[in-house]
Design an enzyme around this catalytic site. Structure first.
Site, short mmCIF file in Angstrom:
data_model
loop_
_atom_site.label_atom_id
_atom_site.label_comp_id
_atom_site.label_asym_id
_atom_site.label_seq_id
_atom_site.Cartn_x
_atom_site.Cartn_y
_atom_site.Cartn_z
N THR A 1 -10.23 -8.35 -7.81
CA THR A 1 -9.54 -9.17 -9.08
C THR A 1 -8.19 -8.03 -8.06
OG1 THR A 1 -9.79 -6.95 -10.88
CG2 THR A 1 -10.52 -8.87 -11.08
N VAL B 1 -5.62 -6.32 -8.65
CA VAL B 1 -4.57 -4.52 -9.32
C VAL B 1 -5.28 -3.63 -9.02
CG1 VAL B 1 -3.85 -3.00 -10.92
CG2 VAL B 1 -2.85 -5.10 -10.97
N CYS B 2 -6.63 -3.90 -9.35
CA CYS B 2 -8.11 -3.29 -8.78
C CYS B 2 -8.41 -3.12 -7.81
CB CYS B 2 -9.66 -3.47 -9.00
SG CYS B 2 -9.25 -3.70 -10.55
N THR B 3 -7.63 -3.20 -6.21
CA THR B 3 -8.00 -3.82 -5.11
C THR B 3 -6.95 -2.79 -4.47
OG1 THR B 3 -9.21 -6.29 -5.43
CG2 THR B 3 -7.97 -5.50 -2.89
N LEU C 1 -8.54 0.08 -4.93
CA LEU C 1 -9.27 1.02 -4.08
C LEU C 1 -8.79 0.81 -2.69
CD1 LEU C 1 -10.85 0.57 -6.79
CD2 LEU C 1 -13.07 0.23 -5.23
#
Length: 220
Positions: free
Chosen positions: A43, A45-47, A50
């Site tokens: 997804t 935003v998560c990328t 991290l």
């Protein structure tokens, strides 16, 4: 289990991660830890999040802090997604990502979203995690809890700023004012008497009896 509060001992657990089996308290050891969750692999935003944590790995290490992530995706998904994160962010993700497909750990830490809050973060009545952050000290006490909605990426520089404040206040009898950053003036702890404050921080500036500005050396 009742909601976790600041000062509680972080619940211990065992789980599988991208770095192998994790026994949480043993993994923390004598370090500080940032334990955070993201809703789902692959997804947008998560990328970016991290990637940023990997990019800031040296800043965390300099403060004696370990980072560890959790999502309800399985281990195979985590391992495949790390390849995308590394490619897109031009980074090398080395911190563990916990697989929690049965939501056991997410439930233990109150990381789960709700349909009432965000139906787009719930599939078939099963919630994903929100963007929770727990800062945990070497005694395993929870020192910070922040919860972001799934739609809003975190500011990890702010998390580093809070860690700086916590670690400094552990060493000195101070608190940090609004918008403080390292190197700026701090405040003498309100519990100090006038005499104690003068002894602890000679030459400090008293604005009010309860508000005393203190300049500390950068290596304090």
């Amino acid at each position: 289990m009742s909601a976790l509060r600041l000062g509680n001992i972080a619940p211990d657990f065992e789980a599988m991660s991208t770095k192998g089996p994790i026994s949480f308290h043993k993994w923390i050891g004598d370090s500080w830890a940032v334990f955070f969750s993201h809703p789902c692999d692959f997804t947008p935003v998560c990328t970016t999040e991290l990637s940023e944590v990997a990019r800031l790995s040296g800043e965390f290490e300099r403060r004696g802090v370990k980072a560890i992530d959790l999502a309800v995706s399985d281990l195979e998904s985590h391992n495949k997604w790390i390849e995308d994160v590394n490619e897109i962010g031009n980074v090398d993700v080395q911190f563990p990502i916990i697989a929690d497909p049965d939501r056991r750990i997410a439930g233990l830490y109150g990381m789960l979203d709700s349909e009432e809050h965000d139906p787009t973060n719930v599939v078939d009545g099963i919630p994903f995690t929100v963007r929770s952050v727990f800062v945990i000290d070497p005694t395993k006490k929870i020192r910070l809890i922040i919860t972001y909605p799934a739609s809003c990426g975190r500011n990890f520089h702010e998390i580093l700023r809070v860690i700086d404040s916590l670690q400094l206040s552990d060493r000195k009898k101070i608190v940090t004012p609004a918008n403080w950053t390292p190197g700026k003036d701090v405040l003498a702890h309100v519990s100090l008497s006038k005499e104690e404050a003068e002894k602890e921080f000679p030459g400090h500036r008293e604005v009010k009896p309860y508000l005393r500005l203190v300049s500390l050396p950068t290596d304090a």
